[in-house]
Design a protein around this motif. Structure first.
Motif, mmCIF file in Angstrom:
data_model
loop_
_atom_site.group_PDB
_atom_site.id
_atom_site.type_symbol
_atom_site.label_atom_id
_atom_site.label_comp_id
_atom_site.label_asym_id
_atom_site.label_seq_id
_atom_site.Cartn_x
_atom_site.Cartn_y
_atom_site.Cartn_z
ATOM 1 N N THR A 109 2.290 6.224 -3.965
ATOM 2 C CA THR A 109 0.819 6.402 -4.012
ATOM 3 C C THR A 109 0.510 7.300 -5.081
ATOM 4 N N GLN A 158 0.345 0.232 -4.483
ATOM 5 C CA GLN A 158 -0.537 1.271 -4.218
ATOM 6 C C GLN A 158 -0.946 2.142 -5.294
ATOM 7 N N TYR A 195 0.499 -8.377 -8.597
ATOM 8 C CA TYR A 195 0.494 -6.997 -8.363
ATOM 9 C C TYR A 195 0.991 -6.037 -9.613
ATOM 10 N N ASP A 214 -5.553 -9.304 0.396
ATOM 11 C CA ASP A 214 -4.947 -8.040 0.859
ATOM 12 C C ASP A 214 -3.845 -8.083 1.899
ATOM 13 N N HIS A 267 4.658 -2.058 -7.356
ATOM 14 C CA HIS A 267 3.792 -0.902 -6.914
ATOM 15 C C HIS A 267 2.372 -1.148 -6.734
#
Length: 181
Positions: A46, A79, A135, A4, A77
């Motif tokens: 988001t 999120q 990611y 994280d 990206h």
């Protein structure tokens, strides 16, 4: 997989160097990496709509800059679109954005995701690792660059087969271990 607190750009660079270039998954990546012609962009989006806006902006930006300065963009990206099925559904919107900007035939979008899964394959199939990244990301490629690279490669169709063989030898767990900080 990444932690994280891992920086998305650092993790993506590590993936590019150790997997994409290190395992020779893409024989064309090394040249643009060495010439520092890859743009790394971390999206703050988001929602899929916000990501679509950023994608359109990035497509326009890439189309407007000389390939000798930036040849390709990795739009990371972290999120949004963490679920692979949602991500996969979004790819149609990404292609529509390319068309809406009049960039069809000029720029294409390639897809990479931590949970990438080819149609008809099992989640744990090592072949999926060829498109697994730390990611979710959209890779914006200039079609002229892709065409030049493919034309210079003796047997571009063999790349896919070789990559799957590489991943089967390596295995899924070892693939992710390779990407650890």
């Amino acid at each position: 997989m990444t932690t994280d607190d891992d920086d998305p750009i650092a993790a993506t660079r590590r993936w590019l160097q150790r997997a994409v270039i290190g395992l020779n998954l893409c024989p064309f990546a090394k040249a643009v990496h060495v010439k520092d012609r890859i743009r790394y962009v971390v999206s703050a989006a988001t929602t899929p709509d916000a990501l679509l806006e950023e994608l359109a902006s990035e497509l326009a930006w890439l189309a407007g800059i000389d390939a000798e300065v930036v040849d390709t963009t990795l739009l990371i990206h972290p999120q949004v679109l963490a679920d692979f099925d949602d991500y996969n559904d979004f790819l149609d919107q990404a292609d529509a954005a390319v068309d809406a900007l009049g960039l069809e035939g000029e720029i294409q979008v390639a897809s990479f995701h931590p949970d990438y899964r080819f149609a008809g394959s099992a989640d744990d199939d090592p072949g999926n690792c060829t498109n697994r990244s730390p990611y979710p990301m959209l890779h914006l490629l200039r079609e002229a660059s892709v065409e030049r690279a493919v034309a210079a490669f003796p047997d571009p169709d063999a790349i896919v087969e070789r990559n799957i063989e590489t991943m089967e030898r390596l295995g899924v767990e070892e693939y992710w271990r390779l990407l650890e900080p």
